[in-house]
Motif scaffolding. Sequence first.
Motif, PDB file in Angstrom:
ATOM      1  N   GLU A  97       0.670  -1.244  -0.075  1.00  0.00           N
ATOM      2  CA  GLU A  97       0.071  -0.004  -0.078  1.00  0.00           C
ATOM      3  C   GLU A  97       0.998   1.154   0.022  1.00  0.00           C
ATOM      4  O   GLU A  97       1.785   1.333   0.673  1.00  0.00           O
ATOM      5  N   LEU A  98       0.554   2.322  -0.726  1.00  0.00           N
ATOM      6  CA  LEU A  98       1.081   3.548  -0.777  1.00  0.00           C
ATOM      7  C   LEU A  98       0.358   4.584  -0.978  1.00  0.00           C
ATOM      8  O   LEU A  98      -0.598   4.712  -1.674  1.00  0.00           O
ATOM      9  N   GLY A  99       0.267   5.493   0.098  1.00  0.00           N
ATOM     10  CA  GLY A  99      -0.702   6.677   0.044  1.00  0.00           C
ATOM     11  C   GLY A  99      -2.126   6.150   0.111  1.00  0.00           C
ATOM     12  O   GLY A  99      -2.905   7.111  -0.440  1.00  0.00           O
ATOM     13  N   GLY A 100      -2.413   5.164   0.959  1.00  0.00           N
ATOM     14  CA  GLY A 100      -3.901   4.775   0.778  1.00  0.00           C
ATOM     15  C   GLY A 100      -4.414   3.899  -0.476  1.00  0.00           C
ATOM     16  O   GLY A 100      -5.518   3.836  -0.375  1.00  0.00           O
ATOM     17  N   HIS A 101      -3.551   3.659  -0.967  1.00  0.00           N
ATOM     18  CA  HIS A 101      -3.783   3.091  -2.485  1.00  0.00           C
ATOM     19  C   HIS A 101      -3.039   1.667  -2.422  1.00  0.00           C
ATOM     20  O   HIS A 101      -1.811   1.652  -2.136  1.00  0.00           O
ATOM     21  N   ASP A 102      -3.739   0.654  -3.051  1.00  0.00           N
ATOM     22  CA  ASP A 102      -3.038  -0.896  -3.287  1.00  0.00           C
ATOM     23  C   ASP A 102      -2.174  -0.888  -3.978  1.00  0.00           C
ATOM     24  O   ASP A 102      -2.294  -0.301  -5.163  1.00  0.00           O
ATOM     25  N   ILE A 103      -1.052  -1.446  -3.967  1.00  0.00           N
ATOM     26  CA  ILE A 103       0.008  -1.836  -4.855  1.00  0.00           C
ATOM     27  C   ILE A 103      -0.275  -3.178  -5.247  1.00  0.00           C
ATOM     28  O   ILE A 103      -0.154  -3.901  -4.763  1.00  0.00           O
ATOM     29  N   VAL A 104      -0.490  -3.232  -6.822  1.00  0.00           N
ATOM     30  CA  VAL A 104      -1.138  -4.477  -7.217  1.00  0.00           C
ATOM     31  C   VAL A 104      -0.195  -4.928  -8.345  1.00  0.00           C
ATOM     32  O   VAL A 104       0.320  -4.115  -9.251  1.00  0.00           O
ATOM     33  N   GLU A 105       0.380  -6.249  -8.209  1.00  0.00           N
ATOM     34  CA  GLU A 105       1.258  -6.847  -9.336  1.00  0.00           C
ATOM     35  C   GLU A 105       0.463  -8.088  -9.883  1.00  0.00           C
ATOM     36  O   GLU A 105      -0.210  -8.544  -9.538  1.00  0.00           O
ATOM     37  N   GLY A 106       0.905  -8.183 -11.364  1.00  0.00           N
ATOM     38  CA  GLY A 106       0.179  -9.175 -11.947  1.00  0.00           C
ATOM     39  C   GLY A 106      -0.613  -8.716 -13.396  1.00  0.00           C
ATOM     40  O   GLY A 106      -0.651  -7.698 -13.590  1.00  0.00           O
ATOM     41  N   PRO A 107      -0.855  -9.749 -14.070  1.00  0.00           N
ATOM     42  CA  PRO A 107      -1.632  -9.266 -15.287  1.00  0.00           C
ATOM     43  C   PRO A 107      -2.964  -8.983 -15.219  1.00  0.00           C
ATOM     44  O   PRO A 107      -3.501  -9.430 -14.315  1.00  0.00           O
ATOM     45  N   PHE A 108      -3.461  -8.128 -15.978  1.00  0.00           N
ATOM     46  CA  PHE A 108      -4.762  -7.530 -15.860  1.00  0.00           C
ATOM     47  C   PHE A 108      -5.341  -7.650 -17.215  1.00  0.00           C
ATOM     48  O   PHE A 108      -6.230  -6.535 -17.630  1.00  0.00           O
ATOM     49  N   HIS A 109      -5.336  -8.730 -17.718  1.00  0.00           N
ATOM     50  CA  HIS A 109      -5.977  -8.941 -19.192  1.00  0.00           C
ATOM     51  C   HIS A 109      -7.321  -8.655 -19.380  1.00  0.00           C
ATOM     52  O   HIS A 109      -7.704  -7.918 -20.322  1.00  0.00           O
ATOM     53  N   VAL A 110      -8.144  -9.229 -18.569  1.00  0.00           N
ATOM     54  CA  VAL A 110      -9.557  -8.987 -18.991  1.00  0.00           C
ATOM     55  C   VAL A 110      -9.895  -7.497 -18.364  1.00  0.00           C
ATOM     56  O   VAL A 110     -10.952  -7.117 -19.113  1.00  0.00           O
ATOM     57  N   TYR A 111      -9.352  -6.973 -17.329  1.00  0.00           N
ATOM     58  CA  TYR A 111      -9.656  -5.717 -17.232  1.00  0.00           C
ATOM     59  C   TYR A 111      -9.308  -4.631 -18.310  1.00  0.00           C
ATOM     60  O   TYR A 111     -10.164  -3.824 -18.473  1.00  0.00           O
ATOM     61  N   HIS A 112      -8.163  -4.766 -18.795  1.00  0.00           N
ATOM     62  CA  HIS A 112      -7.787  -4.066 -20.234  1.00  0.00           C
ATOM     63  C   HIS A 112      -8.807  -4.074 -21.321  1.00  0.00           C
ATOM     64  O   HIS A 112      -9.057  -3.306 -21.868  1.00  0.00           O
TER      65      HIS A 112
END
Length: 279
Positions: A97-112
Amino acid sequence: MSPRPRRAVASAITIATLGGLAHAAVVSTLLTRIDYPLVDSTAGLAALAAGAFLLGFVAFLVTAHTRLYFSAIGSVALLVGVTYVELTSPDPQTVGELGGHDIVEGPFHVYHYADNWALLLSLLLVAGVAEYGLRRGYGPGADRLRNLPDLPLRRRTLAGVVVGVAGFVGVATVLLVQKSATLGVDGALVVFACVAAVTAVPLAALLGEGALVPLFLFTLVVPRFLLVEVFLTTDSYVHILALGLYAIVLAIVGLLETRFRARYRGWDGGAFTEHTNPE
Protein backbone atom coordinates in the motif's frame (compact mmCIF):
# COMPACT_ATOMS: atom_id res chain seq x y z
CA MET A 1 -41.64 -0.40 -42.97
CA SER A 2 -43.02 -3.72 -44.22
CA PRO A 3 -43.26 -6.76 -41.89
CA ARG A 4 -40.21 -8.49 -43.41
CA PRO A 5 -37.74 -5.61 -42.81
CA ARG A 6 -39.17 -5.18 -39.31
CA ARG A 7 -38.57 -8.84 -38.56
CA ALA A 8 -35.05 -8.59 -39.97
CA VAL A 9 -34.26 -5.57 -37.77
CA ALA A 10 -35.76 -7.25 -34.71
CA SER A 11 -33.78 -10.40 -35.41
CA ALA A 12 -30.55 -8.43 -35.80
CA ILE A 13 -31.14 -6.58 -32.52
CA THR A 14 -31.92 -9.85 -30.74
CA ILE A 15 -28.74 -11.49 -32.02
CA ALA A 16 -26.72 -8.41 -31.09
CA THR A 17 -28.22 -8.32 -27.60
CA LEU A 18 -27.38 -11.98 -27.03
CA GLY A 19 -23.84 -11.36 -28.26
CA GLY A 20 -23.46 -8.40 -25.94
CA LEU A 21 -24.85 -10.28 -22.96
CA ALA A 22 -22.50 -13.19 -23.61
CA HIS A 23 -19.50 -10.84 -23.65
CA ALA A 24 -20.67 -9.10 -20.47
CA ALA A 25 -21.32 -12.40 -18.70
CA VAL A 26 -17.87 -13.78 -19.50
CA VAL A 27 -16.12 -10.58 -18.40
CA SER A 28 -18.16 -10.35 -15.19
CA THR A 29 -17.42 -13.99 -14.37
CA LEU A 30 -13.69 -13.53 -14.92
CA LEU A 31 -13.60 -10.38 -12.80
CA THR A 32 -15.56 -11.88 -9.89
CA ARG A 33 -13.99 -15.35 -9.76
CA ILE A 34 -11.27 -13.82 -7.56
CA ASP A 35 -11.02 -10.66 -5.49
CA TYR A 36 -9.85 -8.66 -8.51
CA PRO A 37 -7.75 -5.81 -7.11
CA LEU A 38 -8.66 -3.24 -9.77
CA VAL A 39 -12.41 -3.73 -9.33
CA ASP A 40 -13.26 -2.41 -5.88
CA SER A 41 -16.93 -1.49 -6.30
CA THR A 42 -20.15 -2.70 -7.87
CA ALA A 43 -20.23 0.43 -10.01
CA GLY A 44 -16.75 -0.34 -11.34
CA LEU A 45 -17.76 -3.88 -12.22
CA ALA A 46 -20.95 -2.63 -13.89
CA ALA A 47 -18.97 -0.14 -16.00
CA LEU A 48 -16.60 -2.84 -17.23
CA ALA A 49 -19.48 -5.21 -17.97
CA ALA A 50 -21.24 -2.43 -19.88
CA GLY A 51 -18.14 -1.89 -22.00
CA ALA A 52 -17.95 -5.59 -22.80
CA PHE A 53 -21.66 -5.59 -23.65
CA LEU A 54 -21.27 -2.68 -26.08
CA LEU A 55 -18.33 -4.38 -27.74
CA GLY A 56 -20.27 -7.59 -28.31
CA PHE A 57 -23.54 -5.85 -29.16
CA VAL A 58 -22.16 -3.62 -31.90
CA ALA A 59 -19.93 -6.34 -33.37
CA PHE A 60 -22.82 -8.80 -33.65
CA LEU A 61 -25.24 -6.11 -34.83
CA VAL A 62 -22.96 -5.32 -37.77
CA THR A 63 -22.78 -9.00 -38.70
CA ALA A 64 -26.48 -9.71 -38.24
CA HIS A 65 -27.58 -6.65 -40.22
CA THR A 66 -25.05 -6.71 -43.06
CA ARG A 67 -23.65 -10.27 -43.22
CA LEU A 68 -20.14 -8.89 -42.71
CA TYR A 69 -18.59 -11.62 -40.60
CA PHE A 70 -15.25 -10.19 -39.51
CA SER A 71 -16.67 -8.04 -36.71
CA ALA A 72 -18.49 -10.85 -34.90
CA ILE A 73 -15.76 -13.42 -35.53
CA GLY A 74 -13.14 -10.95 -34.36
CA SER A 75 -15.04 -10.14 -31.17
CA VAL A 76 -15.40 -13.83 -30.33
CA ALA A 77 -11.71 -14.44 -31.07
CA LEU A 78 -10.73 -11.57 -28.77
CA LEU A 79 -12.99 -12.82 -25.99
CA VAL A 80 -11.76 -16.41 -26.27
CA GLY A 81 -8.14 -15.26 -26.37
CA VAL A 82 -8.51 -13.00 -23.35
CA THR A 83 -10.33 -15.73 -21.43
CA TYR A 84 -7.63 -18.29 -22.18
CA VAL A 85 -4.79 -15.96 -21.21
CA GLU A 86 -6.63 -14.83 -18.07
CA LEU A 87 -7.25 -18.38 -16.88
CA THR A 88 -3.72 -19.57 -17.60
CA SER A 89 -1.91 -16.57 -16.06
CA PRO A 90 -1.14 -15.93 -12.38
CA ASP A 91 -3.87 -13.99 -10.61
CA PRO A 92 -3.17 -10.31 -9.81
CA GLN A 93 -2.07 -9.80 -6.23
CA THR A 94 -2.07 -6.83 -3.85
CA VAL A 95 1.53 -6.59 -2.63
CA GLY A 96 1.44 -3.44 -0.55
CA GLU A 97 0.00 0.00 0.00
CA LEU A 98 1.20 3.50 -0.80
CA GLY A 99 -0.59 6.69 0.11
CA GLY A 100 -3.79 4.85 0.89
CA HIS A 101 -3.78 3.04 -2.46
CA ASP A 102 -3.08 -0.64 -3.02
CA ILE A 103 0.00 -1.67 -4.97
CA VAL A 104 -1.05 -4.44 -7.32
CA GLU A 105 1.17 -6.73 -9.37
CA GLY A 106 0.20 -9.22 -12.03
CA PRO A 107 -1.49 -9.35 -15.44
CA PHE A 108 -4.82 -7.57 -15.89
CA HIS A 109 -5.87 -8.93 -19.28
CA VAL A 110 -9.63 -9.04 -18.81
CA TYR A 111 -9.63 -5.66 -17.09
CA HIS A 112 -7.76 -4.02 -19.98
CA TYR A 113 -10.04 -5.79 -22.46
CA ALA A 114 -13.21 -4.41 -20.89
CA ASP A 115 -11.77 -1.01 -19.99
CA ASN A 116 -10.55 -0.40 -23.56
CA TRP A 117 -13.58 -1.76 -25.38
CA ALA A 118 -13.83 1.32 -27.60
CA LEU A 119 -10.44 0.78 -29.22
CA LEU A 120 -11.08 -2.93 -29.71
CA LEU A 121 -14.46 -2.16 -31.26
CA SER A 122 -12.94 0.43 -33.57
CA LEU A 123 -10.48 -2.17 -34.88
CA LEU A 124 -13.35 -4.60 -35.48
CA LEU A 125 -15.13 -1.91 -37.49
CA VAL A 126 -12.00 -1.39 -39.57
CA ALA A 127 -12.05 -5.12 -40.26
CA GLY A 128 -15.70 -4.86 -41.27
CA VAL A 129 -15.07 -2.02 -43.71
CA ALA A 130 -12.13 -3.91 -45.20
CA GLU A 131 -14.30 -7.02 -45.58
CA TYR A 132 -16.96 -4.95 -47.32
CA GLY A 133 -14.44 -3.56 -49.80
CA LEU A 134 -12.91 -6.95 -50.54
CA ARG A 135 -16.21 -8.78 -50.98
CA ARG A 136 -18.00 -6.04 -52.92
CA GLY A 137 -15.02 -5.20 -55.07
CA TYR A 138 -13.52 -8.60 -55.74
CA GLY A 139 -16.56 -10.83 -55.59
CA PRO A 140 -16.23 -13.50 -52.86
CA GLY A 141 -19.62 -13.73 -51.19
CA ALA A 142 -20.77 -10.34 -52.48
CA ASP A 143 -24.26 -11.67 -53.23
CA ARG A 144 -24.77 -12.56 -49.56
CA LEU A 145 -24.20 -9.03 -48.27
CA ARG A 146 -27.25 -7.15 -47.02
CA ASN A 147 -28.15 -3.49 -46.44
CA LEU A 148 -24.90 -2.20 -47.93
CA PRO A 149 -24.36 0.07 -50.96
CA ASP A 150 -22.91 -1.16 -54.21
CA LEU A 151 -19.58 0.04 -55.51
CA PRO A 152 -18.41 2.53 -56.56
CA LEU A 153 -19.23 4.61 -53.53
CA ARG A 154 -20.14 8.25 -53.90
CA ARG A 155 -17.32 10.51 -52.81
CA ARG A 156 -19.34 11.82 -49.88
CA THR A 157 -20.18 8.30 -48.73
CA LEU A 158 -16.60 7.12 -49.13
CA ALA A 159 -15.28 10.11 -47.20
CA GLY A 160 -17.87 9.62 -44.47
CA VAL A 161 -17.00 5.95 -43.98
CA VAL A 162 -13.24 6.49 -44.00
CA VAL A 163 -13.25 9.60 -41.80
CA GLY A 164 -15.81 8.13 -39.41
CA VAL A 165 -14.04 4.82 -38.83
CA ALA A 166 -10.53 6.29 -38.81
CA GLY A 167 -11.67 9.05 -36.48
CA PHE A 168 -13.15 6.49 -34.10
CA VAL A 169 -9.84 4.62 -33.97
CA GLY A 170 -8.02 7.90 -33.35
CA VAL A 171 -10.32 9.03 -30.53
CA ALA A 172 -10.25 5.59 -28.88
CA THR A 173 -6.44 5.58 -28.99
CA VAL A 174 -6.27 9.03 -27.41
CA LEU A 175 -8.55 7.85 -24.60
CA LEU A 176 -6.32 4.82 -24.06
CA VAL A 177 -3.07 6.79 -23.98
CA GLN A 178 -4.59 9.40 -21.68
CA LYS A 179 -4.98 6.74 -18.98
CA SER A 180 -1.24 6.19 -18.64
CA ALA A 181 0.34 9.39 -19.97
CA THR A 182 -0.84 12.93 -19.41
CA LEU A 183 -1.70 14.39 -22.80
CA GLY A 184 -2.11 18.07 -23.39
CA VAL A 185 -4.30 19.31 -26.20
CA ASP A 186 -1.38 19.34 -28.62
CA GLY A 187 -0.32 15.81 -27.68
CA ALA A 188 -3.86 14.50 -28.03
CA LEU A 189 -4.23 16.08 -31.47
CA VAL A 190 -0.92 14.61 -32.64
CA VAL A 191 -1.80 11.10 -31.42
CA PHE A 192 -5.24 11.39 -33.00
CA ALA A 193 -3.84 12.60 -36.32
CA CYS A 194 -1.21 9.85 -36.54
CA VAL A 195 -3.58 7.00 -35.72
CA ALA A 196 -6.46 8.34 -37.81
CA ALA A 197 -4.18 8.88 -40.80
CA VAL A 198 -2.64 5.41 -40.69
CA THR A 199 -6.16 3.95 -40.57
CA ALA A 200 -7.68 6.20 -43.22
CA VAL A 201 -5.02 5.69 -45.89
CA PRO A 202 -5.50 1.93 -46.50
CA LEU A 203 -9.29 2.16 -46.25
CA ALA A 204 -9.42 5.03 -48.74
CA ALA A 205 -7.01 3.21 -51.06
CA LEU A 206 -9.15 0.07 -50.97
CA LEU A 207 -12.58 1.66 -51.30
CA GLY A 208 -11.49 4.32 -53.77
CA GLU A 209 -9.08 2.45 -56.04
CA GLY A 210 -9.18 -1.20 -55.03
CA ALA A 211 -5.59 -1.11 -53.73
CA LEU A 212 -4.72 -4.14 -51.60
CA VAL A 213 -1.10 -3.75 -50.50
CA PRO A 214 -1.67 -0.79 -48.11
CA LEU A 215 -4.40 -2.77 -46.34
CA PHE A 216 -2.11 -5.81 -46.11
CA LEU A 217 0.73 -3.74 -44.63
CA PHE A 218 -1.68 -2.03 -42.24
CA THR A 219 -2.94 -5.42 -41.04
CA LEU A 220 0.59 -6.65 -40.41
CA VAL A 221 1.55 -3.75 -38.15
CA VAL A 222 -1.16 -1.47 -36.80
CA PRO A 223 -3.63 -3.84 -35.06
CA ARG A 224 -0.77 -5.63 -33.27
CA PHE A 225 0.73 -2.29 -32.31
CA LEU A 226 -2.52 -1.05 -30.80
CA LEU A 227 -3.28 -4.36 -29.08
CA VAL A 228 0.07 -4.09 -27.31
CA GLU A 229 -1.04 -0.66 -26.15
CA VAL A 230 -4.28 -2.15 -24.82
CA PHE A 231 -2.80 -5.05 -22.87
CA LEU A 232 0.71 -3.74 -22.09
CA THR A 233 0.07 -0.08 -21.44
CA THR A 234 3.17 2.10 -21.54
CA ASP A 235 3.90 5.43 -19.89
CA SER A 236 4.82 7.23 -23.11
CA TYR A 237 3.06 7.90 -26.37
CA VAL A 238 6.08 9.00 -28.40
CA HIS A 239 6.33 5.67 -30.24
CA ILE A 240 2.76 6.12 -31.52
CA LEU A 241 4.01 9.03 -33.60
CA ALA A 242 5.75 6.46 -35.81
CA LEU A 243 2.31 5.53 -37.13
CA GLY A 244 2.14 8.94 -38.78
CA LEU A 245 5.25 8.12 -40.79
CA TYR A 246 3.83 4.70 -41.56
CA ALA A 247 0.73 6.40 -42.99
CA ILE A 248 2.96 8.21 -45.48
CA VAL A 249 4.58 4.90 -46.43
CA LEU A 250 1.16 3.31 -46.98
CA ALA A 251 0.04 6.22 -49.15
CA ILE A 252 3.14 5.92 -51.35
CA VAL A 253 2.73 2.14 -51.60
CA GLY A 254 -0.93 2.54 -52.59
CA LEU A 255 -0.03 5.00 -55.33
CA LEU A 256 2.69 2.72 -56.66
CA GLU A 257 0.37 -0.29 -56.59
CA THR A 258 -2.40 1.38 -58.58
CA ARG A 259 0.07 2.71 -61.15
CA PHE A 260 1.79 -0.65 -61.48
CA ARG A 261 -1.49 -2.52 -61.89
CA ALA A 262 -2.77 0.02 -64.40
CA ARG A 263 0.39 -0.11 -66.49
CA TYR A 264 1.20 -3.82 -66.40
CA ARG A 265 -2.09 -5.50 -65.53
CA GLY A 266 -4.58 -3.25 -67.28
CA TRP A 267 -6.29 -2.35 -64.00
CA ASP A 268 -8.82 0.45 -64.41
CA GLY A 269 -10.25 0.47 -60.92
CA GLY A 270 -12.73 -2.34 -61.47
CA ALA A 271 -15.91 -2.05 -59.45
CA PHE A 272 -14.31 0.62 -57.26
CA THR A 273 -14.48 3.38 -59.88
CA GLU A 274 -16.90 4.73 -62.43
CA HIS A 275 -14.70 3.50 -65.28
CA THR A 276 -15.36 -0.21 -64.99
CA ASN A 277 -14.31 -2.16 -68.05
CA PRO A 278 -17.53 -3.67 -69.51
CA GLU A 279 -15.58 -6.68 -70.70
